[in-house]
Design a protein around this motif. Structure first.
Motif, PDB file in Angstrom:
ATOM      1  N   TYR A 277      -0.434   5.370  29.888  1.00 50.46           N
ATOM      2  CA  TYR A 277       0.398   5.011  28.742  1.00 50.46           C
ATOM      3  C   TYR A 277       1.788   5.620  28.874  1.00 50.46           C
ATOM      4  CZ  TYR A 277      -4.176   3.853  26.906  1.00 50.46           C
ATOM      5  OH  TYR A 277      -5.427   3.320  26.760  1.00 50.46           O
ATOM      6  N   HIS A 278       2.721   5.020  28.141  1.00 49.05           N
ATOM      7  CA  HIS A 278       4.057   5.593  27.978  1.00 49.05           C
ATOM      8  C   HIS A 278       4.226   5.999  26.521  1.00 49.05           C
ATOM      9  CE1 HIS A 278       8.425   6.103  28.305  1.00 49.05           C
ATOM     10  NE2 HIS A 278       8.478   5.485  27.137  1.00 49.05           N
TER      11      HIS A 278
ATOM     12  N   GLY B  56       0.806  -1.214   0.000  1.00 50.16           N
ATOM     13  CA  GLY B  56       0.000   0.000   0.000  1.00 50.16           C
ATOM     14  C   GLY B  56       0.836   1.258   0.000  1.00 50.16           C
ATOM     15  N   ASP B  57       0.184   2.384  -0.173  1.00 48.35           N
ATOM     16  CA  ASP B  57       0.858   3.677  -0.189  1.00 48.35           C
ATOM     17  C   ASP B  57       1.394   4.002   1.202  1.00 48.35           C
ATOM     18  OD1 ASP B  57       0.240   4.003  -2.845  1.00 48.35           O
ATOM     19  OD2 ASP B  57      -1.610   5.119  -2.427  1.00 48.35           O
ATOM     20  N   PRO B  58       2.576   4.595   1.291  1.00 44.42           N
ATOM     21  CA  PRO B  58       3.168   4.887   2.610  1.00 44.42           C
ATOM     22  C   PRO B  58       2.280   5.779   3.469  1.00 44.42           C
ATOM     23  CG  PRO B  58       4.788   5.156   0.863  1.00 44.42           C
ATOM     24  CD  PRO B  58       3.467   4.967   0.186  1.00 44.42           C
ATOM     25  N   TRP B  59       2.311   5.518   4.753  1.00 43.03           N
ATOM     26  CA  TRP B  59       1.624   6.356   5.744  1.00 43.03           C
ATOM     27  C   TRP B  59       2.457   6.340   7.016  1.00 43.03           C
ATOM     28  CZ3 TRP B  59      -2.094   9.905   6.206  1.00 43.03           C
ATOM     29  CH2 TRP B  59      -2.483  10.273   7.488  1.00 43.03           C
ATOM     30  N   GLN B  60       2.767   7.504   7.550  1.00 44.78           N
ATOM     31  CA  GLN B  60       3.575   7.609   8.768  1.00 44.78           C
ATOM     32  C   GLN B  60       2.704   7.967   9.971  1.00 44.78           C
ATOM     33  OE1 GLN B  60       6.966   6.944   9.493  1.00 44.78           O
ATOM     34  NE2 GLN B  60       5.911   7.033  11.469  1.00 44.78           N
ATOM     35  N   PRO B  61       2.478   7.041  10.899  1.00 40.99           N
ATOM     36  CA  PRO B  61       1.821   7.418  12.159  1.00 40.99           C
ATOM     37  C   PRO B  61       2.674   8.434  12.908  1.00 40.99           C
ATOM     38  CG  PRO B  61       1.942   5.025  11.883  1.00 40.99           C
ATOM     39  CD  PRO B  61       2.836   5.625  10.846  1.00 40.99           C
ATOM     40  N   LEU B  62       2.035   9.198  13.766  1.00 36.46           N
ATOM     41  CA  LEU B  62       2.725  10.293  14.440  1.00 36.46           C
ATOM     42  C   LEU B  62       3.140   9.984  15.881  1.00 36.46           C
ATOM     43  CD1 LEU B  62       0.508  13.200  13.082  1.00 36.46           C
ATOM     44  CD2 LEU B  62       2.764  12.474  12.260  1.00 36.46           C
ATOM     45  N   LYS B  63       2.428   9.077  16.537  1.00 36.10           N
ATOM     46  CA  LYS B  63       2.770   8.749  17.925  1.00 36.10           C
ATOM     47  C   LYS B  63       2.551   7.261  18.172  1.00 36.10           C
ATOM     48  CE  LYS B  63       1.672  12.036  21.076  1.00 36.10           C
ATOM     49  NZ  LYS B  63       0.779  12.936  21.868  1.00 36.10           N
ATOM     50  N   LEU B  64       3.426   6.688  19.008  1.00 39.60           N
ATOM     51  CA  LEU B  64       3.336   5.291  19.418  1.00 39.60           C
ATOM     52  C   LEU B  64       3.363   5.237  20.941  1.00 39.60           C
ATOM     53  CD1 LEU B  64       3.492   2.180  18.718  1.00 39.60           C
ATOM     54  CD2 LEU B  64       5.978   2.439  18.932  1.00 39.60           C
ATOM     55  N   TYR B  65       2.373   4.551  21.511  1.00 41.23           N
ATOM     56  CA  TYR B  65       2.277   4.438  22.967  1.00 41.23           C
ATOM     57  C   TYR B  65       2.333   2.988  23.414  1.00 41.23           C
ATOM     58  CZ  TYR B  65       0.591   9.287  23.371  1.00 41.23           C
ATOM     59  OH  TYR B  65       0.471  10.654  23.338  1.00 41.23           O
ATOM     60  N   TYR B  66       2.917   2.782  24.612  1.00 42.30           N
ATOM     61  CA  TYR B  66       2.846   1.497  25.290  1.00 42.30           C
ATOM     62  C   TYR B  66       1.800   1.586  26.395  1.00 42.30           C
ATOM     63  CZ  TYR B  66       7.448   0.529  23.185  1.00 42.30           C
ATOM     64  OH  TYR B  66       8.498   0.331  22.319  1.00 42.30           O
ATOM     65  N   GLN B  67       0.999   0.554  26.536  1.00 42.49           N
ATOM     66  CA  GLN B  67      -0.017   0.537  27.570  1.00 42.49           C
ATOM     67  C   GLN B  67       0.611   0.248  28.933  1.00 42.49           C
ATOM     68  OE1 GLN B  67      -2.817  -2.323  26.138  1.00 42.49           O
ATOM     69  NE2 GLN B  67      -3.375  -1.092  24.371  1.00 42.49           N
ATOM     70  N   MET B  68       0.203   1.029  29.916  1.00 44.96           N
ATOM     71  CA  MET B  68       0.760   0.923  31.266  1.00 44.96           C
ATOM     72  C   MET B  68      -0.354   0.717  32.299  1.00 44.96           C
ATOM     73  SD  MET B  68       4.122   1.338  31.214  1.00 44.96           S
ATOM     74  CE  MET B  68       4.254   0.317  29.761  1.00 44.96           C
ATOM     75  N   GLY B  69      -1.328  -0.118  31.972  1.00 47.41           N
ATOM     76  CA  GLY B  69      -2.468  -0.297  32.854  1.00 47.41           C
ATOM     77  C   GLY B  69      -2.170  -1.103  34.106  1.00 47.41           C
TER      78      GLY B  69
END
Length: 294
Positions: free
Chosen positions: A264-265, A166-179
């Motif tokens: 989240y982190h 597929g066409d490139p797409w760059q997400p802007l933020k990545l989080y780890y769950q800290m529940g």
């Protein structure tokens, strides 16, 4: 008008989306955010953890039953959901036990990541949430989920990687769950003790291994108003969750009073933000969510 914000939650098995970040997702859906859950395996090797559901017709058809449970939870949360097509690795009883041939956790990284990269490029999330590099707990599928989530975040925007996905797409933020933090369970334990309720968390806290905080909480999302929806979705996974069990001992009203957030982190960010945050989309502005953003 700007395009809607989009959130992708990446999970190892059906039911993980309801025990980790479900109230956050329900809140954002109510606010008009598009939310997609990517479930990497079908949970085929999961045990029936609810004794009320431990019947031969369920055990013998666990994969189909868990798919139906996932569909019900998806409806409750109001999210989209896709299975990525991998087979559950199971939880080894010892470090020496070999993982099953062909399961998710033994896949080469690029093979394991390719479906998720394609999903990122199609759905175009601005934010991805997943597990930390310990998997939240050391299930091999959870650890692999972290690896493919990081790979997809870093590769989906690169036109030279994963051609044909597929066409490139760059997400802007990545989080780890800290529940599942010690601080949260200590706060709930103390509140229940003070009210004479008897806490289920004492033994767990006593066995907690004290070590430096590897991934400190950076972001607390207020979502107590959606704890009911979270619990309803969790109960939809009836093979995995005993309604009389650990998950539901602490009253929801007390949870809302003592710890009304999911935490989240912030592991990666391509936008400026000030920590601590109270919103996963902090720093993401209208100009960055247009359909042409790549």
């Amino acid at each position: 008008m700007s395009a809607p914000l989009r959130l992708m939650a990446v999970h190892a098995h059906p039911d993980d989306e309801s025990s980790k970040g479900a109230a956050t997702m329900a809140r954002y859906v109510a606010e008009g955010v598009e939310v997609l859950v990517c479930t990497l395996t079908g949970g085929e090797r999961g045990s029936v953890l609810n004794p009320k559901m431990d019947r031969p017709e369920i055990v013998d058809n666990i994969a189909e039953v868990r798919r139906l449970e996932m569909e019900r939870a998806r409806e409750i949360l109001g999210v989209q959901q896709r299975f990525m097509g991998f087979v559950d690795s199971g939880l080894p009883e010892s470090d020496e036990e070999e993982l099953p041939e062909g399961c998710f956790a033994v896949q080469p990284l690029e093979a394991a990541s390719a479906p998720l990269v394609a999903a990122v490029r199609e759905f175009r999330p601005h934010v991805i949430i997943t597990y930390d590099d310990d998997g939240g707990y050391p299930h091999p599928d959870h650890i692999m989920t972290n690896k493919v989530s990081v790979e997809a975040f870093e590769a989906a925007g690169d036109p030279d990687r994963y051609p044909g996905a597929g066409d490139p797409w760059q997400p802007l933020k990545l989080y780890y769950q800290m529940g599942f933090t010690k601080a949260r369970f200590e706060a709930l334990h103390e509140a229940m003790d003070e009210r004479g309720m008897g806490s289920p968390y004492a033994d767990w806290i006593a066995r907690w291994e004290d070590r430096p905080e590897k991934w400190p909480v950076t972001t607390r999302v207020p979502c107590g108003d959606y704890f009911d929806r979270r619990d309803e979705a969790l109960l939809a996974h009836a093979t995995q969750v005993d309604p009389d069990g650990f998950w539901f001992v602490c009253p929801r009203d007390l949870q809302r009073e003592i710890w009304p957030t999911e935490d989240y982190h912030l592991a990666r960010s391509l936008v400026d933000t000030d920590l601590p945050e109270n919103d996963l989309f902090t720093g993401i502005h209208a100009a960055e969510v247009s359909p042409a953003c790549h």
